[in-house]
Design a protein around this motif. Structure first.
Motif, PDB file in Angstrom:
ATOM      1  N   MET A  66       0.852  -1.170   0.000  1.00 17.32           N
ATOM      2  CA  MET A  66       0.000   0.000   0.000  1.00 17.32           C
ATOM      3  C   MET A  66       0.896   1.231   0.000  1.00 17.32           C
ATOM      4  N   SER A  67       0.690   2.099  -0.951  1.00 16.76           N
ATOM      5  CA  SER A  67       1.514   3.297  -1.030  1.00 16.76           C
ATOM      6  C   SER A  67       0.790   4.473  -0.383  1.00 16.76           C
ATOM      7  N   LEU A  68       1.478   5.593  -0.357  1.00 14.55           N
ATOM      8  CA  LEU A  68       0.957   6.780   0.296  1.00 14.55           C
ATOM      9  C   LEU A  68      -0.369   7.236  -0.324  1.00 14.55           C
ATOM     10  N   MET A  69      -0.447   7.206  -1.649  1.00 15.62           N
ATOM     11  CA  MET A  69      -1.655   7.662  -2.332  1.00 15.62           C
ATOM     12  C   MET A  69      -2.250   6.547  -3.191  1.00 15.62           C
ATOM     13  N   ALA A  70      -2.347   5.370  -2.614  1.00 17.86           N
ATOM     14  CA  ALA A  70      -2.842   4.209  -3.341  1.00 17.86           C
ATOM     15  C   ALA A  70      -4.342   4.332  -3.610  1.00 17.86           C
ATOM     16  N   ARG A  71      -4.767   3.642  -4.652  1.00 14.89           N
ATOM     17  CA  ARG A  71      -6.203   3.555  -4.907  1.00 14.89           C
ATOM     18  C   ARG A  71      -6.846   2.791  -3.767  1.00 14.89           C
ATOM     19  N   VAL A  72      -8.026   3.213  -3.406  1.00 19.26           N
ATOM     20  CA  VAL A  72      -8.714   2.548  -2.303  1.00 19.26           C
ATOM     21  C   VAL A  72      -9.863   1.716  -2.862  1.00 19.26           C
ATOM     22  N   PRO A  73     -10.233   0.652  -2.168  1.00 20.69           N
ATOM     23  CA  PRO A  73     -11.370  -0.153  -2.622  1.00 20.69           C
ATOM     24  C   PRO A  73     -12.659   0.671  -2.606  1.00 20.69           C
ATOM     25  N   LYS A  74     -13.612   0.282  -3.427  1.00 19.86           N
ATOM     26  CA  LYS A  74     -14.848   1.051  -3.559  1.00 19.86           C
ATOM     27  C   LYS A  74     -15.612   1.154  -2.245  1.00 19.86           C
ATOM     28  N   ARG A  75     -15.524   0.155  -1.411  1.00 17.75           N
ATOM     29  CA  ARG A  75     -16.301   0.176  -0.165  1.00 17.75           C
ATOM     30  C   ARG A  75     -15.760   1.201   0.844  1.00 17.75           C
ATOM     31  N   THR A  76     -14.520   1.615   0.694  1.00 17.70           N
ATOM     32  CA  THR A  76     -13.942   2.573   1.634  1.00 17.70           C
ATOM     33  C   THR A  76     -13.690   3.943   1.006  1.00 17.70           C
ATOM     34  N   ARG A  77     -14.127   4.166  -0.206  1.00  9.97           N
ATOM     35  CA  ARG A  77     -13.869   5.446  -0.876  1.00  9.97           C
ATOM     36  C   ARG A  77     -14.546   6.618  -0.182  1.00  9.97           C
ATOM     37  N   VAL A  78     -15.745   6.420   0.307  1.00 10.08           N
ATOM     38  CA  VAL A  78     -16.451   7.523   0.971  1.00 10.08           C
ATOM     39  C   VAL A  78     -15.720   7.919   2.246  1.00 10.08           C
ATOM     40  N   ARG A  79     -15.277   6.937   3.011  1.00 11.31           N
ATOM     41  CA  ARG A  79     -14.547   7.215   4.247  1.00 11.31           C
ATOM     42  C   ARG A  79     -13.230   7.925   3.956  1.00 11.31           C
ATOM     43  N   GLU A  80     -12.510   7.436   2.960  1.00  9.81           N
ATOM     44  CA  GLU A  80     -11.231   8.059   2.595  1.00  9.81           C
ATOM     45  C   GLU A  80     -11.434   9.468   2.047  1.00  9.81           C
ATOM     46  N   ALA A  81     -12.513   9.677   1.285  1.00 13.82           N
ATOM     47  CA  ALA A  81     -12.800  11.020   0.774  1.00 13.82           C
ATOM     48  C   ALA A  81     -13.143  11.966   1.921  1.00 13.82           C
ATOM     49  N   ALA A  82     -13.911  11.485   2.889  1.00 10.62           N
ATOM     50  CA  ALA A  82     -14.253  12.326   4.042  1.00 10.62           C
ATOM     51  C   ALA A  82     -13.014  12.674   4.852  1.00 10.62           C
ATOM     52  N   LEU A  83     -12.121  11.715   5.023  1.00  7.83           N
ATOM     53  CA  LEU A  83     -10.875  11.985   5.748  1.00  7.83           C
ATOM     54  C   LEU A  83     -10.019  13.008   4.993  1.00  7.83           C
ATOM     55  N   GLY A  84      -9.933  12.846   3.684  1.00  5.63           N
ATOM     56  CA  GLY A  84      -9.154  13.779   2.882  1.00  5.63           C
ATOM     57  C   GLY A  84      -9.703  15.185   2.932  1.00  5.63           C
ATOM     58  N   LEU A  85     -11.018  15.316   2.831  1.00  5.62           N
ATOM     59  CA  LEU A  85     -11.636  16.641   2.869  1.00  5.62           C
ATOM     60  C   LEU A  85     -11.603  17.236   4.272  1.00  5.62           C
ATOM     61  N   ALA A  86     -11.605  16.400   5.295  1.00  3.47           N
ATOM     62  CA  ALA A  86     -11.533  16.902   6.671  1.00  3.47           C
ATOM     63  C   ALA A  86     -10.198  17.571   6.954  1.00  3.47           C
ATOM     64  N   THR A  87      -9.146  17.116   6.289  1.00  3.47           N
ATOM     65  CA  THR A  87      -7.842  17.756   6.504  1.00  3.47           C
ATOM     66  C   THR A  87      -7.818  19.178   5.948  1.00  3.47           C
ATOM     67  N   LEU A  88      -8.697  19.475   5.009  1.00  6.81           N
ATOM     68  CA  LEU A  88      -8.749  20.819   4.429  1.00  6.81           C
ATOM     69  C   LEU A  88      -9.502  21.815   5.310  1.00  6.81           C
ATOM     70  N   ALA A  89     -10.240  21.318   6.295  1.00  3.36           N
ATOM     71  CA  ALA A  89     -11.042  22.204   7.137  1.00  3.36           C
ATOM     72  C   ALA A  89     -10.177  23.126   7.989  1.00  3.36           C
ATOM     73  N   LEU A  90      -8.963  22.724   8.272  1.00  6.84           N
ATOM     74  CA  LEU A  90      -8.077  23.511   9.115  1.00  6.84           C
ATOM     75  C   LEU A  90      -7.407  24.664   8.364  1.00  6.84           C
TER      76      LEU A  90
END
Length: 127
Positions: A1-25
Motif C-alpha cells: 500500500m503506497s501513500l496515495m494508493a487507490r482505495v477499494p470502492k467500499r472505503t472510498r467515501v470514508r477516505e474522501a471524508a478523511l481527505g476533505l476533513a484535513t482541508l477544514a483547518l
C-alpha cells in the motif's frame, strides 16, 4: 500500500471524508495572523536588533531583510494551502488516499504561518 494508493470502492467515501476533513483547518490557519498580529507594530532597525549596542551593530538592511522574509512567508502560506487543497481534491476525485497528503500540506502551511507570526512578533516595535 503506497501513500496515495487507490482505495477499494467500499472505503472510498470514508477516505474522501478523511481527505476533505484535513482541508477544514486551512482557512483557520490562514486567518491566524490577522488576529495574532493585530497589535504588533512595524519593524524598525531598533526593534529588529535591540541587543546590539552602537550604530555599527545593526543596519537598516537587516530590518529590510527581516521584513522581506516575513513578506515571503505571507505569500508562501496561501500558496501552500492552495496547492494542498488542489492536490487533495484531485486525489479524492481519482479515488486515492488523500488524507496523509492533506496532513502534510496542513503542517507545512502551519509552519509558514507560525514562523511568520513569530518573526513579526519578535522583531516588531511598539504599536
Amino acid at each position: 500500500m503506497s501513500l496515495m494508493a487507490r482505495v477499494p470502492k467500499r472505503t472510498r467515501v470514508r477516505e474522501a471524508a478523511l481527505g476533505l476533513a484535513t482541508l477544514a483547518l486551512l482557512p483557520l490557519l490562514l486567518d491566524l495572523p490577522r488576529w495574532m498580529l493585530a497589535g504588533v507594530g512595524p519593524i524598525t532597525t531598533q526593534s529588529a536588533c535591540p541587543a546590539v549596542p552602537g550604530p555599527g551593530g545593526c543596519t537598516p538592511v537587516y530590518a529590510a531583510r527581516v521584513s522581506t522574509v516575513i513578506d515571503a512567508l505571507a505569500i508562501a502560506a496561501p500558496v501552500l494551502a492552495l496547492a494542498t487543497a488542489v492536490t487533495v481534491l484531485v486525489l479524492v476525485v481519482q479515488g486515492r488516499r488523500a488524507w496523509m497528503l492533506g496532513l502534510i500540506g496542513a503542517a507545512l502551511t502551519a509552519a509558514a504561518v507560525l514562523v511568520r507570526i513569530d518573526l513579526a512578533t519578535v522583531n516588531a516595535g511598539s504599536a
